[in-house]
Design an enzyme around this catalytic site. Sequence first.
Site, mmCIF file in Angstrom:
data_model
loop_
_atom_site.group_PDB
_atom_site.id
_atom_site.type_symbol
_atom_site.label_atom_id
_atom_site.label_comp_id
_atom_site.label_asym_id
_atom_site.label_seq_id
_atom_site.Cartn_x
_atom_site.Cartn_y
_atom_site.Cartn_z
ATOM 1 N N ALA A 19 0.833 -1.206 0.000
ATOM 2 C CA ALA A 19 0.000 0.000 0.000
ATOM 3 C C ALA A 19 0.863 1.250 0.000
ATOM 4 O O ALA A 19 1.263 1.750 1.048
ATOM 5 C CB ALA A 19 -0.935 -0.012 1.206
ATOM 6 N N GLU A 74 -1.672 6.697 -3.343
ATOM 7 C CA GLU A 74 -2.781 7.396 -2.710
ATOM 8 C C GLU A 74 -3.577 8.134 -3.784
ATOM 9 O O GLU A 74 -3.117 8.258 -4.927
ATOM 10 C CB GLU A 74 -2.251 8.373 -1.648
ATOM 11 C CG GLU A 74 -1.517 7.684 -0.511
ATOM 12 C CD GLU A 74 -1.123 8.643 0.605
ATOM 13 O OE1 GLU A 74 -1.613 9.796 0.613
ATOM 14 O OE2 GLU A 74 -0.318 8.246 1.470
ATOM 15 N N PRO A 75 -4.772 8.632 -3.430
ATOM 16 C CA PRO A 75 -5.588 9.331 -4.432
ATOM 17 C C PRO A 75 -4.843 10.456 -5.151
ATOM 18 O O PRO A 75 -5.077 10.697 -6.336
ATOM 19 C CB PRO A 75 -6.764 9.869 -3.603
ATOM 20 C CG PRO A 75 -6.905 8.882 -2.487
ATOM 21 C CD PRO A 75 -5.507 8.470 -2.156
ATOM 22 N N TRP A 101 -5.651 1.745 -5.366
ATOM 23 C CA TRP A 101 -5.127 0.790 -6.340
ATOM 24 C C TRP A 101 -4.337 -0.341 -5.674
ATOM 25 O O TRP A 101 -3.250 -0.694 -6.119
ATOM 26 C CB TRP A 101 -4.249 1.492 -7.389
ATOM 27 C CG TRP A 101 -4.849 2.705 -7.997
ATOM 28 C CD1 TRP A 101 -4.358 3.977 -7.981
ATOM 29 C CD2 TRP A 101 -6.082 2.782 -8.728
ATOM 30 N NE1 TRP A 101 -5.199 4.840 -8.643
ATOM 31 C CE2 TRP A 101 -6.273 4.139 -9.115
ATOM 32 C CE3 TRP A 101 -7.048 1.836 -9.094
ATOM 33 C CZ2 TRP A 101 -7.375 4.551 -9.838
ATOM 34 C CZ3 TRP A 101 -8.158 2.271 -9.814
ATOM 35 C CH2 TRP A 101 -8.301 3.602 -10.178
ATOM 36 N N ILE A 102 -4.901 -0.911 -4.606
ATOM 37 C CA ILE A 102 -4.184 -1.934 -3.867
ATOM 38 C C ILE A 102 -4.528 -3.322 -4.405
ATOM 39 O O ILE A 102 -5.629 -3.840 -4.204
ATOM 40 C CB ILE A 102 -4.507 -1.852 -2.360
ATOM 41 C CG1 ILE A 102 -4.316 -0.415 -1.852
ATOM 42 C CG2 ILE A 102 -3.649 -2.838 -1.588
ATOM 43 C CD1 ILE A 102 -2.941 0.191 -2.139
ATOM 44 N N ARG A 150 9.348 -4.647 -10.439
ATOM 45 C CA ARG A 150 9.327 -4.408 -11.889
ATOM 46 C C ARG A 150 9.807 -5.621 -12.666
ATOM 47 O O ARG A 150 9.386 -5.840 -13.807
ATOM 48 C CB ARG A 150 10.163 -3.165 -12.207
ATOM 49 C CG ARG A 150 9.433 -1.893 -11.808
ATOM 50 C CD ARG A 150 10.310 -0.678 -11.715
ATOM 51 N NE ARG A 150 9.493 0.454 -11.240
ATOM 52 C CZ ARG A 150 9.981 1.567 -10.726
ATOM 53 N NH1 ARG A 150 11.292 1.721 -10.612
ATOM 54 N NH2 ARG A 150 9.167 2.523 -10.322
ATOM 55 N N GLN A 177 -5.767 -8.245 -34.094
ATOM 56 C CA GLN A 177 -5.944 -7.838 -35.486
ATOM 57 C C GLN A 177 -5.960 -9.057 -36.410
ATOM 58 O O GLN A 177 -6.774 -9.136 -37.344
ATOM 59 C CB GLN A 177 -4.829 -6.879 -35.900
ATOM 60 C CG GLN A 177 -5.029 -6.227 -37.258
ATOM 61 C CD GLN A 177 -6.161 -5.202 -37.259
ATOM 62 O OE1 GLN A 177 -6.555 -4.709 -36.205
ATOM 63 N NE2 GLN A 177 -6.692 -4.908 -38.427
ATOM 64 N N GLU A 186 3.134 -0.287 -10.974
ATOM 65 C CA GLU A 186 4.525 -0.403 -10.514
ATOM 66 C C GLU A 186 5.464 0.498 -11.321
ATOM 67 O O GLU A 186 6.610 0.130 -11.621
ATOM 68 C CB GLU A 186 4.970 -1.861 -10.511
ATOM 69 C CG GLU A 186 4.207 -2.664 -9.466
ATOM 70 C CD GLU A 186 4.805 -4.010 -9.145
ATOM 71 O OE1 GLU A 186 6.038 -4.124 -9.127
ATOM 72 O OE2 GLU A 186 4.021 -4.937 -8.906
ATOM 73 N N GLU A 229 6.340 6.141 -18.522
ATOM 74 C CA GLU A 229 7.010 7.440 -18.424
ATOM 75 C C GLU A 229 7.973 7.469 -17.235
ATOM 76 O O GLU A 229 9.098 7.981 -17.339
ATOM 77 C CB GLU A 229 5.959 8.549 -18.299
ATOM 78 C CG GLU A 229 5.122 8.761 -19.550
ATOM 79 C CD GLU A 229 4.140 7.633 -19.834
ATOM 80 O OE1 GLU A 229 3.869 7.399 -21.025
ATOM 81 O OE2 GLU A 229 3.665 6.989 -18.867
#
Length: 379
Positions: A123, A126-127, A155-156, A242, A335, A362, A366
Site C-alpha cells: 500500500a 494514494e488518491p 489501487w491496492i 518491476r 488484429q 509499478e 514514463e
Amino acid sequence: MIELTEEQKLVQQTAKEIAEDVIAPNASYYDANEEFPQKSFEALRDAGFLAMMVSPEYGGSGLDTLSYVLAMTEVSKACASTGVMMSVNNSLAAYPLETYGSEYVKDTFLRKIAEGGRLGAFALSEPDAGSDPAGGRATAVLDGDEYILKGNKMWITNGGVADVYVVFAKTQPELKHKGMSAFVVEKGTPGFIIGPKEKKLGIRASPTTPLTFDDCRIPKENLVGKEGEGFKIAMSTLDGGRIGIAAQALGIGLAAVEAAISYANTRQAFGTTISKFQGLRWMIANASMEMEAARLLTWQAAMMKDQGKRFTKEAAMAKLYASEAAVRAADMSLQIHGGAGYSRDFPVERYYRDAKITAIYEGTSEIQRVVIARETIDK
C-alpha cells in the site's frame, strides 16, 4: 545463450503444468465474473510459488529470482490476474518484510505468507500520489507503544483477500520523502477499512481496492526497518517488483503471439490459410522478435539481482520494454483474429485488456524512462 540449471527447468516445467492443468481452464470464468481465482491460488500455494524467494528459514522455497521469473511467465501466459497476485505476494509483500523487517516482523508476518499460505499486499499509492509517492499524505504518529495510522490508499492489488499489508505513511511529514516509514498492518485491525473492488478494464479476477486508515492503531513493533526508511524501502521493493511485472508482461505477450500463430495456421481465406500471407507473417515475426528481446532483458535483470548487483536500470528497462511489447503483441494478435478476436470466444480479447495495465502499474512507462535516463545519464 543463457543455460538454465536443472532446478530452474524443473520450476519452469512445474509452473507450466499448473498453468495448463489448473489456471488456464478457469481463467475466462474468473475474468468474466470478476472473481478471485481461488483454485489457481490454491495450486500456486501448494507448489510453494507464493513465497518462492523467501528463505526456507521462514517457510519459503529459497529459489532465485530467475526461477521466479520463469514461473511468473508461465502463470501469466495462462492468466494475468493470477500472475499479478503471485507477483505482489513475492515481490512487494514478502521481499520488504524479509529484507527490512525485524525478527519479530519476520516471525509474525512473513511466516504467515510463506508458511501459512496467506496473501500480502503493498500500500503505497494514494488518491493524489501515484507516480509521485513522496507526495503521500497518510501519517503515522507514535502514541506510547502504538502507531496511529491515518489516511487513504488506492489501487491496492490483493485488496480484501490479503491478510498482511505493507503500508507506507509519514512519521515526519515536514521531511517529505525522508519522513516516510513502512509498517505492516493485518486485515481486521480496528480502524483499517477495505473499500469496494474497483471495476477494471483488465486483470478483472485480481481484486483492486482502496484502503482507509481511520485512527488505526498498530503495535510499534510493526514498523518495518527504521523510521524515515520508508521511501528507500518502497523504491528498493519496486525495483524487484518491476522484474515481476516484466515477467507478467512477457507471459501475456507470448500467449498473444502463440494465439496469433495458432489462428493464422487454421483460418482459411482466399483458398489458403492466412499464415501464408506475407503481411501477417511479418506482423507475427515482429512480435516474436520483440518478445524474445523482452525475455532477455527480463532474465538479465533477474540474474543481476541474484548476483547482488545494482539492477535498478535493468529492471526499469525490462519492465518498460516487456510491457509495451506485450501491448503491441496483443494488438497484433487481435488484429489477426479479426472480428473473432473482438469476441469472447477467443482469449485474445482478454490478453488485449490485460496487457495495458503492465505499462501503468509499478511505475508507468514514463516513470521507467525517467529512471533509465537518470541511471544512464546522471550516474
